[in-house]
Design an enzyme around this catalytic site. Structure first.
Site: not given
Ligand SMILES: Cc1cc2nc3c(=O)[nH]c(=O)nc-3n(C[C@H](O)[C@H](O)[C@H](O)COP(=O)(O)OP(=O)(O)OC[C@H]3O[C@@H](n4cnc5c(N)ncnc54)[C@H](O)[C@@H]3O)c2cc1C
Length: 313
Positions: A134, A137-138
């Site tokens: 992701c 997300c990251d």
């Protein structure tokens, strides 16, 4: 007879349950085969859930959700649902592992999805410690650093493009020399200065230490190895949506799904089957974020209240 059965107890299912019970539905069961919380509990860091300003683990983020979401009457059944089917009177039958069956006036499917693993050495060992599925997300954790992306479809290229705005350089590793992504996206990637294409190549292994990934070894079709010293590798080789529960004995689905098996919904999270809703990662075009799954759950919970009310007593 339940008013509402919720299948899955991640952010979507928990929020759907809170909205449905707080909004007046009385008999609402949430079937979650494990502990409530969903896939985010596997993440070591989340910093994009609004209202939580410090970086927390997924487990920490979800810790207080069950208590809040269940205080209005939502009941958690720690059971696995094997199938949901339609009764002839418009209600639904929930089949639970171990041959229990429960009828419900409405159902919300919140079973989520799982990113597919590519299968290279070190992928599982370093998952969450440099191996990610992701970028939204990251990606930010690699601001100004070099990263690698694996995959050749639209998602891989879109995520590579997203990462190129944050990271100093992105190596895009693909096993072929042509991409499955749309031509416009491919052109954009080819014209992005800090994306280097590593074609006809696959990942042999990811290596690192106890702190996380230190690099990726690729191997091309002629057997030539390359050592990319990156702290992050993003894997986009497809998603498996957990839609088994809506599969019927004849192989058909209880409601309409797209070619990837994602459930088709409208803006109210209604599926093509009256009384059946879907929320979170399982639905078509899901952004696959906790905040979005929770929002879907709220929408579906509100929709279920209206639907059950419309049935009368
Ligand atoms: C490593 C990692 C990092 C991530 N980082 C972020 C991040 O930083 N920010 C962000 O916003 N999002 C992040 N995500 C994505 C986020 O976790 C998901 O978008 C979100 O959890 C989706 O919620 P959901 O409720 O739709 O599904 P899920 O969270 O997948 O929950 C589905 C639940 O259904 C249960 N279930 C499935 N089938 C059955 C069945 N048959 N019977 C009973 N129960 C069943 C499962 O056990 C699961 O608990 C991350 C995901 C991962 C894996």
């Amino acid at each position: 007879m339940l008013d509402l059965a919720i299948i899955g107890g991640g952010p979507a299912g928990l929020t759907a349950g809170m909205y449905a019970t707080r909004g007046g539905l009385k008999k609402v069961n949430m079937y979650e085969k494990g502990m409530p919380g969903g896939q985010i509990t596997k993440s070591s860091e989340i910093e994009n859930y609004p209202g939580i300003s410090k970086v927390v683990t997924g487990m920490e983020l979800m810790e207080s959700w069950p208590e809040q979401c269940m205080k209005f009457g939502l009941k958690h059944e720690m059971k696995e649902v094997t199938k949901v089917s339609a009764n002839s009177d418009g209600t639904f039958k929930i089949f639970i592992a171990g041959s229990e069956e429960v009828d419900s006036k409405s159902v919300i499917i919140c079973t989520g999805s799982n990113p597919r693993r590519a299968g290279f050495e070190g992928e599982d060992k370093f998952f969450g410690k440099g191996v990610s599925t992701c970028a939204t997300c990251d990606g930010f954790f690699y601001k100004g650093k070099e990263v690698a992306v694996l995959g050749g479809g639209d998602t891989a290229l879109e995520e590579a493009s997203y990462l190129s705005n944050i990271c100093s350089k992105v190596y895009l590793i693909h096993r072929r020399d042509t991409f499955r992504a749309s031509p416009a996206t491919v052109k954009r990637i080819e014209n992005t200065k800090n994306i280097e294409l590593v074609l006809n190549s696959k990942i042999q292994k990811v290596y690192g230490n106890e702190l996380g990934v230190e690099g990726v070894i690729t191997i091309d079709k002629d057997g030539k190895e390359r050592d990319l010293k990156v702290p992050g590798i993003f894997v986009f080789v497809g998603m498996n949506v957990n839609n088994n529960v809506i599969k019927q004995n004849d192989g058909s689905f209880l409601c309409d799904v797209n070619e990837s098996g994602e459930i088709l919904v409208d803006l109210s999270m209604k599926t093509s089957k009256a009384g059946l809703f879907a929320a979170g990662d399982i639905r078509v075009k899901a952004p696959k974020q906790v905040v979005c799954a929770a929002g879907d759950g709220a929408t579906a919970g509100i929709g279920a209240i209206s639907y059950v009310d419309s049935l009368g007593d």
